[in-house]
Design an enzyme around this catalytic site. Structure first.
Site, PDB file in Angstrom:
ATOM      1  N   CYS A  84       0.838  -1.199   0.000  1.00  0.00           N
ATOM      2  CA  CYS A  84       0.000   0.000   0.000  1.00  0.00           C
ATOM      3  C   CYS A  84       0.877   1.256   0.000  1.00  0.00           C
ATOM      4  CB  CYS A  84      -0.932  -0.023   1.219  1.00  0.00           C
ATOM      5  SG  CYS A  84      -2.056   1.377   1.275  1.00  0.00           S
ATOM      6  N   CYS A  85       1.920   1.266   0.861  1.00  0.00           N
ATOM      7  CA  CYS A  85       2.838   2.415   0.884  1.00  0.00           C
ATOM      8  C   CYS A  85       3.493   2.593  -0.480  1.00  0.00           C
ATOM      9  CB  CYS A  85       3.920   2.217   1.947  1.00  0.00           C
ATOM     10  SG  CYS A  85       3.368   2.493   3.636  1.00  0.00           S
ATOM     11  N   CYS A  96      -0.482   8.569   7.404  1.00  0.00           N
ATOM     12  CA  CYS A  96      -1.861   8.358   6.980  1.00  0.00           C
ATOM     13  C   CYS A  96      -2.741   8.073   8.204  1.00  0.00           C
ATOM     14  CB  CYS A  96      -1.934   7.173   6.025  1.00  0.00           C
ATOM     15  SG  CYS A  96      -1.182   7.503   4.430  1.00  0.00           S
ATOM     16  N   CYS A 112      -3.028   4.519   9.767  1.00  0.00           N
ATOM     17  CA  CYS A 112      -1.750   3.895  10.136  1.00  0.00           C
ATOM     18  C   CYS A 112      -0.969   4.699  11.176  1.00  0.00           C
ATOM     19  CB  CYS A 112      -0.880   3.723   8.889  1.00  0.00           C
ATOM     20  SG  CYS A 112      -1.672   2.697   7.643  1.00  0.00           S
ATOM     21  N   CYS A 134       8.211   3.721   5.431  1.00  0.00           N
ATOM     22  CA  CYS A 134       7.260   3.382   4.368  1.00  0.00           C
ATOM     23  C   CYS A 134       7.980   3.052   3.069  1.00  0.00           C
ATOM     24  CB  CYS A 134       6.296   4.544   4.149  1.00  0.00           C
ATOM     25  SG  CYS A 134       7.133   6.053   3.663  1.00  0.00           S
TER      26      CYS A 134
HETATM   27 FE1  SF4 Z   1      -1.228   2.853   2.945  1.00  0.00          FE
HETATM   28 FE2  SF4 Z   1      -0.939   3.171   5.569  1.00  0.00          FE
HETATM   29 FE3  SF4 Z   1       1.180   3.352   3.931  1.00  0.00          FE
HETATM   30 FE4  SF4 Z   1      -0.692   5.261   3.987  1.00  0.00          FE
HETATM   31  S1  SF4 Z   1       0.757   4.698   5.646  1.00  0.00           S
HETATM   32  S2  SF4 Z   1       0.216   4.412   2.196  1.00  0.00           S
HETATM   33  S3  SF4 Z   1      -2.566   4.037   4.271  1.00  0.00           S
HETATM   34  S4  SF4 Z   1      -0.072   1.530   4.364  1.00  0.00           S
END
Ligand code: SF4
Length: 265
Positions: free
Chosen positions: A120-121, A204, A207, A232
Site C-alpha cells: 500500500c505504501c 496516513c 496507520c 514506508c
Molecule cells: Fe497505505 Fe498506511 Fe502506507 Fe498510507 S501509511 S500508504 S494508508 S499503508
C-alpha cells in the site's frame, strides 16, 4: 548533474557542523528551481518551509496525497499555502493502481500483513515520490537522526542513490524534537493540530495513532506491526530497492480482479 559524488561527499563533510539555515541556503543557491522541499504535514516540514521561505519566497514544495491523510493535514496544507503564498505541488497515486489493489486486497489491506502494508505504501507513496523527484536535482527532507535506527547514519547533504543520484538534503539531521518545537514557537510557525491530540509523528490516518509520553516518537506509526521498520520505503533503500519487484508482482496479481484476503502473503 552539477556535482559528482566525490564533490557531494566533500561538501557534505564541510557542511556537517553548519546550522540548518546555512545548509538550506547552500541548497537553494545551487539547485533552485530544480529543488523541492518535501512536505507531509509534520512539524519538521514546517520548520523547513519557514526557513527556506525566508531565504527565497519562491521555494517549491511538494507533497503526496495518499488519499488516506488526516483532515487536519489537509487543513494545514491550506494554511501553509495562505501563510507563505505558495502553491504546494500535489502528487496523487494512479487511480487504476489503487483501484486494482483495493479490489484484490481490501480497503484496509495494510492491517493484514507487513507485505501488504508495504505494498500500500508503495502504491500510494513510494511510486509518487519517484515521479516527483524525477523533476528535480535535489530535495530537502525533515529527517532527524534520533527518529529511528534506520536514520542514525544520515548526513546533512548526501547523494540519493534510490532516486537517480540526485542530492538529498537533511538540514535537521542533528536536531532534537525539542529543537523543532523551540523553532516553531519562536517563529510562530503553524503546525498540525494532531500534535495537540497526542500524535508525535504524522502519516496516513489509518496507520498513525497518538503515543504516550514514554513511547518512542514513531511508536504510533504502523503500531500493530512487530519487528518491522517504522518506514514506508520513501527513505529506506531496503524497501525502495528490494520491494520493487514484489510490489510489481502484487500489482500484477491485483490486476486479475479476484478478491483476496492477502492472509497468505
Ligand atoms: Fe497505505 Fe498506511 Fe502506507 Fe498510507 S501509511 S500508504 S494508508 S499503508
Amino acid at each position: 548533474m552539477k556535482f559528482d559524488e566525490l564533490e557531494i561527499h566533500e561538501i557534505s563533510i564541510e557542511y556537517e557542523d553548519k546550522p540548518a539555515e546555512e545548509v538550506i541556503k547552500w541548497a537553494i543557491e545551487n539547485f533552485h528551481p530544480k529543488f523541492y522541499v518535501a512536505w507531509s504535514g509534520q512539524a519538521e516540514d514546517m520548520v523547513l518551509i519557514d526557513m527556506a521561505w525566508r531565504i527565497n519566497p519562491d521555494i517549491r514544495v511538494f507533497t503526496i496525497d495518499t488519499g488516506r491523510l488526516h483532515e487536519e493535514t489537509y487543513k494545514l496544507m491550506e494554511e501553509v499555502e495562505n501563510k507563505y503564498g505558495i502553491r504546494i505541488e500535489i502528487f496523487f497515486p494512479e487511480a487504476k493502481d489503487v483501484e486494482d489493489m483495493v479490489k484484490k486486497y481490501g480497503i484496509n489491506l495494510f492491517y493484514k500483513s507487513i507485505e501488504l502494508r508495504h505494498f500500500c505504501c508503495h502504491v500510494r507513496k513510494v511510486r509518487l515520490l519517484a515521479k516527483a523527484l524525477n523533476k528535480v536535482d535535489a530535495w530537502i527532507t525533515g529527517l532527524r537522526r534520533e527518529q529511528w535506527a534506520s536514520r542514525h547514519n544520515i548526513m546533512k547533504i548526501e547523494v540519493d542513490h534510490d532516486h537517480g543520484q540526485i542530492v538529498k538534503i537533511n538540514p535537521l539531521a542533528d536536531w532534537t524534537e525539542k529543537d523543532v518545537w523551540d523553532y516553531i514557537r519562536k517563529h510562530k510557525v503553524p503546525y498540525n493540530e494532531l500534535y495537540r491530540k497526542g500524535y508525535r509523528s504524522i502519516g496516513c490516518a489509518p496507520c498513525t495513532r497518538p503515543v504516550a509520553p514514554f513511547e518512542d516518537t514513531r511508536a504510533g506509526r504502523w503500531w500493530w506491526e512487530k519487528n518491522a521498520p517504522k518506514e514506508c520505503g520513501m527513505h529506506c533503500s531496503l524497501e525502495t530497492g528490494g520491494f520493487e519487484k514484489i510490489a510489481d508482482k502484487l500489482l500484477e496479481g491485483a490486476k486479475d480482479g479476484n478478491s483476496d484476503s492477502g492472509k497468505n502473503l
